[in-house]
Design an enzyme around this catalytic site. Structure first.
Site, PDB file in Angstrom:
ATOM      1  N   GLU A 133       0.843  -1.198   0.000  1.00 51.90           N
ATOM      2  CA  GLU A 133       0.000   0.000   0.000  1.00 51.90           C
ATOM      3  C   GLU A 133       0.874   1.242   0.000  1.00 51.90           C
ATOM      4  O   GLU A 133       1.886   1.290   0.702  1.00 51.90           O
ATOM      5  CB  GLU A 133      -0.891   0.072   1.256  1.00 51.90           C
ATOM      6  CG  GLU A 133      -1.964  -0.976   1.389  1.00 51.90           C
ATOM      7  CD  GLU A 133      -2.773  -0.783   2.670  1.00 51.90           C
ATOM      8  OE1 GLU A 133      -2.818   0.368   3.179  1.00 51.90           O
ATOM      9  OE2 GLU A 133      -3.343  -1.770   3.160  1.00 51.90           O
ATOM     10  N   GLU A 167     -13.906   5.192  -0.282  1.00 47.08           N
ATOM     11  CA  GLU A 167     -14.802   4.231   0.358  1.00 47.08           C
ATOM     12  C   GLU A 167     -15.523   4.903   1.530  1.00 47.08           C
ATOM     13  O   GLU A 167     -14.922   5.225   2.554  1.00 47.08           O
ATOM     14  CB  GLU A 167     -14.014   3.008   0.833  1.00 47.08           C
ATOM     15  CG  GLU A 167     -13.306   2.283  -0.310  1.00 47.08           C
ATOM     16  CD  GLU A 167     -12.320   1.246   0.181  1.00 47.08           C
ATOM     17  OE1 GLU A 167     -12.755   0.265   0.826  1.00 47.08           O
ATOM     18  OE2 GLU A 167     -11.111   1.417  -0.071  1.00 47.08           O
ATOM     19  N   LYS A 190     -15.536   3.576   5.519  1.00 43.61           N
ATOM     20  CA  LYS A 190     -14.331   3.345   6.300  1.00 43.61           C
ATOM     21  C   LYS A 190     -14.358   4.197   7.563  1.00 43.61           C
ATOM     22  O   LYS A 190     -14.682   5.385   7.515  1.00 43.61           O
ATOM     23  CB  LYS A 190     -13.073   3.670   5.482  1.00 43.61           C
ATOM     24  CG  LYS A 190     -12.834   2.726   4.319  1.00 43.61           C
ATOM     25  CD  LYS A 190     -11.395   2.778   3.852  1.00 43.61           C
ATOM     26  CE  LYS A 190     -10.482   2.177   4.896  1.00 43.61           C
ATOM     27  NZ  LYS A 190      -9.077   2.119   4.433  1.00 43.61           N
TER      28      LYS A 190
END
Length: 458
Positions: free
Chosen positions: A243, A298, A301
């Site tokens: 990531e 998103e 989250k």
């Protein structure tokens, strides 16, 4: 070819997987995707394409995977091997940032789970085709600057990291690391140069101990990991950046979170990885794969505002900003993803590898014909049930609005009734496998329809 993207799904407004495939195909040059689970609908959508996928076994599965090799084999058979090689699965990420958690049992289960998954791959003759690792947060390091001073935290270094590194070294698997220069800058904007974290520094930072010069924090953080591994006697394990990203928006306290900075970080990151093949001063001949976080913003989250704004795209498919990973001038239109997928499928089916079809046929599974539900165990600890609810509603991507106040399934017995609702929602969504009804041993499978007592989803 060295740049991929994380496809997270903690949102209630994302397009279905087939449309995600079309978006990636028509609007980007990305052909590597990392998942946070092994969702069948996603794996099916990406079959017979030129995409490669990293799949994951979430943290809640580690206890089962560690305790019983047959459970690891069952999971691997149904969730990975049954889709391979039509879906080009290249890596399995076991857990996520486990060594940065406070749960001692979770940490203890990580390596046994990884070993059982690897052994299962061996049984299926896939261990040379599919890599096994686990993503770490940069917090596993107690020191990261200068890079040559990189070292793992005392607890991790003393007992957890050496055997894990030995496993990776012996099996030829990579060390996965989540790298976020944004957090270093956001927490100390007065002492960390924005130019340094955005790859636009014209003056390199010299490491006085190694004599190496660093033009950006990304390389410096990677080499801190390299030096930390070297300090334990491991200097050949490759890195994979599982990531990295930059938020386009954040809370007022999150300095540097903006569309402009996010665009520049991603653009310069891709340019840097492309021009250097992802190499660093310590490993000038060792390319590193990099997975951008994330594909979409998103909305479900938890945490600060930035957590919901790391995406390259809005859920409707519009780009959050233009960058070098998006095709020039693209607005999501262009060559039809479905059409190009069809062409690729035809091309790959001309002469498919015989042994691959053998695996695919042998390990294809089907759902049980017996109706099953997942409910909370009677007498389960309320605090543990709340943790299970939090996971299912956040990382699990379950719509939990029915158990909110005034929701259709709100119940005064919150812990038990609400846990049963979300546990069963997750169980049904993920394919009704036994490992989808565990939740740290607070759940159980029943063949008695619980809707006769409460309107649980089916």
């Amino acid at each position: 070819s060295k740049v991929g993207v994380n496809y997270g799904r903690i949102a209630d407004n994302l397009p279905p997987p087939n449309q995600v495939l079309q978006l990636l195909t028509s609007a980007t040059d990305i052909r590597k995707v990392k998942l946070f689970d092994a969702e069948p609908s996603v794996l099916s959508a990406f079959s017979n394409t030129d995409f490669s996928l990293v799949v994951s076994a979430p943290n809640y599965m580690l206890s089962d995977l560690a305790s019983d090799q047959s459970k690891a084999l069952n999971w691997l058979t149904s969730s990975v091997a049954s889709f391979y090689p039509a879906t080009n699965i290249t890596h399995i990420a076991v857990g996520n940032e486990v060594f940065s958690q406070t749960d001692g049992a979770l940490k203890a289960n990580l390596l046994p789970a990884m070993k059982n998954v690897y052994s299962a791959l061996e049984k299926l003759k896939l261990h040379k085709r599919i890599k096994v690792s686990t993503p770490h947060a940069m917090s596993v390091l107690s020191s990261s600057f200068p890079p040559s001073n990189g070292s793992f935290s005392d607890t991790t270094r003393a007992s957890l990291m050496p055997p894990l590194l030995q496993f990776l070294n012996d099996t030829g698997n990579p060390f996965m690391i989540n790298v976020y220069p944004f957090f270093a800058y956001s927490t100390s904007p007065k002492s960390v140069s924005l130019d340094f974290v955005l790859f636009r520094s014209t003056k390199g930072e010299l490491d006085p101990m190694s004599g190496l010069s660093y033009a950006n924090m990304f390389d410096a953080q990677l080499d801190a990991v390299h030096f930390a591994m070297q300090s334990l006697g491991f200097d050949r394990i490759p890195l994979l950046v599982s990531e990295t990203g930059w938020p386009s928006s954040g809370d007022d306290s999150e300095t540097g979170a903006s569309v402009e900075n996010a665009r520049e970080y991603i653009r310069n990151l891709v340019k840097h990885v492309t021009s250097t093949s992802g190499t660093t001063p310590v490993r000038p001949s060792s390319p590193t794969e990099v997975y951008i976080f994330a594909l979409f913003n998103e909305d479900q989250k938890p945490g600060p505002k930035s957590e919901r704004n790391f995406g390259l795209f809005q859920p409707n498919g519009s780009p959050v900003y233009s960058s070098d990973v998006l095709r020039s001038g693209s607005n999501g239109s262009g060559t039809s993803g479905a059409a190009s997928k069809s062409k690729r499928r035809k091309k790959r089916s001309i002469n498919p590898p015989r042994q691959h079809h053998h695996h695919q046929k042998m390990y294809r599974s089907s759902a049980s014909s017996v109706r099953q539900w997942c409910i909370a165990k009677p007498g389960a600890d309320a605090a543990a049930l709340e943790k299970g609810i939090t996971f299912a509603c956040a990382e699990g991507g379950i719509d939990c609005s029915p158990i909110q106040s005034n929701g259709s399934c709100f119940d005064p017995q919150i812990a038990f009734s609400h846990a049963s609702f979300v546990y069963n929602s997750y169980f049904q969504k993920m394919g009704r496998n036994s490992w989808n009804c565990y939740f740290q041993d607070t759940a159980m499978i029943t063949i008695t329809d619980p809707s006769k007592r409460k309107p649980y989803p089916d």
